[in-house]
Design an enzyme around this catalytic site. Sequence first.
Site, short mmCIF file in Angstrom:
data_model
loop_
_atom_site.label_atom_id
_atom_site.label_comp_id
_atom_site.label_asym_id
_atom_site.label_seq_id
_atom_site.Cartn_x
_atom_site.Cartn_y
_atom_site.Cartn_z
N TYR A 19 42.72 15.90 65.58
CA TYR A 19 42.41 17.32 65.53
C TYR A 19 41.08 17.54 64.81
O TYR A 19 40.98 17.43 63.58
CB TYR A 19 43.52 18.09 64.83
CG TYR A 19 44.90 17.91 65.43
CD1 TYR A 19 45.05 17.49 66.74
CD2 TYR A 19 46.05 18.16 64.68
CE1 TYR A 19 46.31 17.33 67.30
CE2 TYR A 19 47.31 18.00 65.22
CZ TYR A 19 47.44 17.58 66.53
OH TYR A 19 48.69 17.41 67.07
N SER A 44 54.44 23.07 71.05
CA SER A 44 54.16 24.11 72.05
C SER A 44 55.40 24.88 72.49
O SER A 44 55.61 25.06 73.69
CB SER A 44 53.47 23.49 73.28
OG SER A 44 52.85 24.50 74.06
N GLN A 103 50.72 36.82 63.22
CA GLN A 103 51.33 35.94 64.21
C GLN A 103 52.30 34.98 63.54
O GLN A 103 53.40 34.72 64.04
CB GLN A 103 50.26 35.16 64.96
CG GLN A 103 50.81 34.24 66.05
CD GLN A 103 49.72 33.42 66.72
OE1 GLN A 103 48.54 33.55 66.40
NE2 GLN A 103 50.11 32.59 67.65
N ASN A 135 56.37 34.46 64.06
CA ASN A 135 56.99 33.17 64.38
C ASN A 135 58.09 32.82 63.39
O ASN A 135 59.16 32.32 63.77
CB ASN A 135 55.92 32.06 64.37
CG ASN A 135 54.94 32.17 65.52
OD1 ASN A 135 55.15 32.92 66.47
ND2 ASN A 135 53.86 31.43 65.43
N GLY A 168 51.98 26.98 65.48
CA GLY A 168 50.70 27.22 64.84
C GLY A 168 50.45 28.71 64.78
O GLY A 168 51.26 29.51 65.28
N ASP A 195 52.50 19.44 60.01
CA ASP A 195 52.05 18.43 60.97
C ASP A 195 50.55 18.52 61.21
O ASP A 195 50.00 19.61 61.38
CB ASP A 195 52.80 18.63 62.30
CG ASP A 195 52.36 17.65 63.37
OD1 ASP A 195 52.90 16.53 63.39
OD2 ASP A 195 51.47 18.00 64.17
#
Length: 346
Positions: free
Chosen positions: A59, A211, A300, A304, A294, A54
């Site tokens: 952005y 989010s 990280q 996720n 993200g 996405d």
Amino acid sequence: MEAESMKYRYLGRSGLKVSVLGFGNMTSGWAEGAEEWNSQCIDKCIKKGVNFFDTAELYGSGVAETILGRNLKQGGYDRDDLIITTKFFPSKFGIQGLSRKRLRQAIDHSLERMQLDYVDIIYLHRFDPEVPLEESIRIANEIIDSDKAFYWGTSNFTPQQISECFTICEKHGWIPPIVEQCEYHMFEREIVERDYVPSFNQYGLGTSVWSPLCGGILSGRYNDGNVSAGRFDNSLFASFTKPKWDKYIGNRKEAAVKILTGLKAIADELRCSQAQLAIAWVMKNPDVSTAITGASSIAQLEDNLGSVEVIEKLSPEVLSRIEDLLGNRPTPSMNWRNFSPNTPRR
């Protein structure tokens, strides 16, 4: 987690299958050195079975689109295996909003930045009150007819606006939206769990939620309640995390710390990270087609990605404990078929 363990769901009533975990490069337009780690993240995601990527023209004013396209091209990935999406914002580029003129130009500019012949999904990235919705939907269909996109969706539309989209499409015989992109996490539940339910039931709408970690608040990083601008030397902190803390926590620091540390205790029992628990909780909802995450580092991202394996650990008992901690389950809409005049009124 190997690619075989990735889970996939249909996006709404379309035949499009998307990974339950998607990757978004929103921060790529602002973060220094983003292109290198974005490339590493994309490669890691694809190897782990993620097929949903996405981005948006908003952005970094197109920088994120450029980075995504360049990294996809350099990686030499099979385009047919990937779902690439972008979004068009009402007021970012000039005064024309989501008009026919602007959207025709926007899709061409986005494809040029990403070095692609087409994207899989285009979103109307917020409702534009100054342009007739019928005009925006017409051009979304024209973009699909020209093979520059295959599907379209909405982002942060109200249930009423979504319903209007379907009414317009039914009237003209146009292709309706297949997906809504909205915020959803443990502290923001009403719109997905209550407000959009009629759209899920009536239209089979899919969701690509954003989010899931509430700007990092649910990751475990702020369990001590210390959220200060000087704590982390990161400009994104002031843009994303601090506003969310102010909105969802505010002056309720003591209660928030109790919730966050309680989630950490549950995560420890499940032998997963607190971030994995929070993301898995989002993906556990069957109305969530894909949860967009993200990352600013490979470590990280790997954490996720591991959240997919935690979904099956969320038993009814675990979910009940989480509900007890959160204490914010939305009140369902009133079912007037079950209403009785003798029911005591509050």
